[in-house]
Design an enzyme around this catalytic site. Structure first.
Site, PDB file in Angstrom:
ATOM      1  CB  THR A   1      -0.930   0.031   1.234  1.00  0.00           C
ATOM      2  OG1 THR A   1      -0.139  -0.292   2.381  1.00  0.00           O
ATOM      3  CG2 THR A   1      -2.066  -0.961   1.106  1.00  0.00           C
ATOM      4  CG  ASP A   2       5.224   1.232   0.673  1.00  0.00           C
ATOM      5  OD1 ASP A   2       4.888   0.583  -0.351  1.00  0.00           O
ATOM      6  OD2 ASP A   2       6.379   1.152   1.181  1.00  0.00           O
TER       7      ASP A   2
ATOM      8  CB  SER B   1      29.616  -6.466   4.080  1.00  0.00           C
ATOM      9  OG  SER B   1      28.656  -7.421   4.527  1.00  0.00           O
TER      10      SER B   1
ATOM     11  CG  LEU C   1      12.320  -9.924   8.860  1.00  0.00           C
ATOM     12  CD1 LEU C   1      12.937 -10.670  10.039  1.00  0.00           C
ATOM     13  CD2 LEU C   1      10.836  -9.646   9.129  1.00  0.00           C
TER      14      LEU C   1
ATOM     15  CB  SER D   1      18.540  -6.904   5.408  1.00  0.00           C
ATOM     16  OG  SER D   1      18.245  -7.267   4.072  1.00  0.00           O
TER      17      SER D   1
ATOM     18  CG  ASP E   1      10.685  -1.463   3.719  1.00  0.00           C
ATOM     19  OD1 ASP E   1       9.556  -1.662   4.218  1.00  0.00           O
ATOM     20  OD2 ASP E   1      11.103  -2.075   2.728  1.00  0.00           O
TER      21      ASP E   1
HETATM   22  C1  GLA Z   1       9.109  -3.808   0.139  1.00  0.00           C
HETATM   23  C2  GLA Z   1       9.259  -2.323  -0.188  1.00  0.00           C
HETATM   24  C3  GLA Z   1       8.265  -1.489   0.626  1.00  0.00           C
HETATM   25  C4  GLA Z   1       6.839  -2.027   0.469  1.00  0.00           C
HETATM   26  C5  GLA Z   1       6.805  -3.536   0.714  1.00  0.00           C
HETATM   27  C6  GLA Z   1       5.455  -4.138   0.424  1.00  0.00           C
HETATM   28  O1  GLA Z   1       9.467  -4.047   1.467  1.00  0.00           O
HETATM   29  O2  GLA Z   1      10.566  -1.890   0.104  1.00  0.00           O
HETATM   30  O3  GLA Z   1       8.344  -0.138   0.221  1.00  0.00           O
HETATM   31  O4  GLA Z   1       6.327  -1.709  -0.783  1.00  0.00           O
HETATM   32  O5  GLA Z   1       7.766  -4.235  -0.072  1.00  0.00           O
HETATM   33  O6  GLA Z   1       4.511  -3.650   1.318  1.00  0.00           O
END
Ligand code: GLA
Length: 375
Positions: free
Chosen positions: A37-38, A69, A127, A129, A170
């Site tokens: 949705t973002d 790294s 998650l 990263s 994120d």
């Molecule tokens: C990835 C993208 C986010 C978002 C999600 C799905 O994590 O980086 O911006 O679009 O997928 O919700």
């Protein structure tokens, strides 16, 4: 094991006689609800978690940006003066040079630095990263301290240098995370607030340990399909669409739009259910989100579906769904506190028998956003 103290000692071993580095930390995230949705300017409810990227830096006098790294056991270096003309190469180093390049675009030129990156956010685990790395590195290389500006900078690097047309979720939650709470973010206004969850609920992630290649191109296709749906509806974005209007669409575009519209509604329903400590309601909404992502948005995969269905069969599980972009990565489970260990056993045993791999299970603590760490 990644951590601030470990980063200091590894830094000293890697770059002897460079003194004490400064340490920066940015968390990964689990998205509770509001998936895909973002970039449609909708609602999301992610939570910064207690898995994080740590970046240790100290200036050097030779003019090289030198980065190692720990997770990949690989190092790379650039002349700081060459950064503004850098071009992406398609590997992990894009995420590093992209931040320095983005800073340079904004007039912050990376001087010579020795950098050590360490992280316990699983790579490709859904998650975030990458966002944790981007945000921690942006802070470390002199980026803005203000969380919104920091998030915008890290997202720009991901879009304009790495070339992923991502939303802001994120990076935003990595910069704004709150201890003990999820973050309800409106991706259009960028208004946000902390949302506490009922104490009886644990948030548990299960990493499928797969990342299907299809993921990146499918993500891009979904972004385009949503833009197409909005265009056909004559709207600036799917945030402005409602279910009744969708009859003007058909086929794939209809299904994509239906996911986005119903998912935005589910975020609001979930937040309302959480405020009333309606645990069953919260769980039901989360599971509905998975079905919508699987059937309408088509970003799940057999491994994620298996983890979700296995969790739903376990006692005390309120709801389960895939989290993040999809095509592998992790599921998120809402579980009663006393049922966490039986869920862990069900997922590990079941997944190993069916897929021959052990899923990484993490019981998440909601953590604070990115900052400097003083050891
Ligand atoms: C990835 C993208 C986010 C978002 C999600 C799905 O994590 O980086 O911006 O679009 O997928 O919700």
């Amino acid at each position: 094991m990644a951590g601030a103290a470990e980063s200091v000692s590894r830094f000293r071993a890697l770059y002897p006689s460079r003194g004490t580095p400064r340490i920066w930390r940015a968390p990964g995230r689990v998205n509770l609800i509001g998936e895909h949705t973002d970039y449609n300017l909708g609602l999301v409810l992610p939570m910064a978690i207690d898995l994080a990227c740590f970046v240790a830096t100290a200036p050097n006098s030779d003019g090289w940006l030198r980065v190692y790294s720990e997770q990949l056991a690989e190092g790379v270096q650039w002349r700081a003066e060459d950064i503004p003309a850098a071009v992406p190469t398609g590997d992990w180093t894009d995420r590093v040079v992209g931040i320095a390049w983005e800073l340079a675009r904004r007039g912050v030129n990376a001087a010579g630095q020795n950098v050590l990156i360490d992280s316990n956010v699983p790579l490709g685990g859904g998650l975030s990263s990458s966002a944790a790395l981007g945000v921690a590195l942006a802070l470390a290389l002199g980026g803005p301290r203000e969380p919104l500006e920091l998030a915008k900078l890290a997202r720009s690097a991901e879009m304009d240098f790495v070339g992923v047309p991502c939303g802001i979720m994120d990076q935003f939650v990595s910069a704004h995370g709150q201890e003990g709470a999820a973050i309800l973010l409106d991706c259009r206004s960028l208004d946000w607030r902390a949302v506490e969850l009922p104490e009886e609920v644990a948030i548990v992630t299960a990493n499928s340990m797969v990342k299907h290649e299809l993921g990146d191109s499918a993500y891009r296709t979904r972004v385009e399909e949503c833009a197409e749906a909005a265009r056909r509806l004559g709207l600036p974005s799917l945030r402005d669409a409602n279910l009744c209007e969708l009859h003007a669409l058909e086929g794939v575009v209809l299904r994509r739009a239906r996911h986005v519209v119903t998912e935005n509604a589910r975020v609001e329903q979930f937040v309302a259910a959480a405020a009333q400590a309606d645990l069953d309601g919260m769980g039901r909404i989360v599971t509905e989100s998975h079905r919508s992502l699987r059937d309408d948005y088509e970003v799940s995969c057999a491994e994620l579906d298996f983890l979700v269905e296995t969790a739903l069969d376990a006692p005390g599980v309120l709801g389960a769904r895939m989290t993040g972009g999809g095509f592998g990565g992790s599921t998120v489970n809402l579980v009663r506190l006393d049922a966490v260990e039986s869920l862990r056993a069900a997922l590990v045993g079941g997944y190993q028998r069916a897929w021959g791999r052990i899923p990484e299970i993490h019981v998440c603590a909601a953590s604070s956003g990115a900052s400097e760490i003083f050891v």
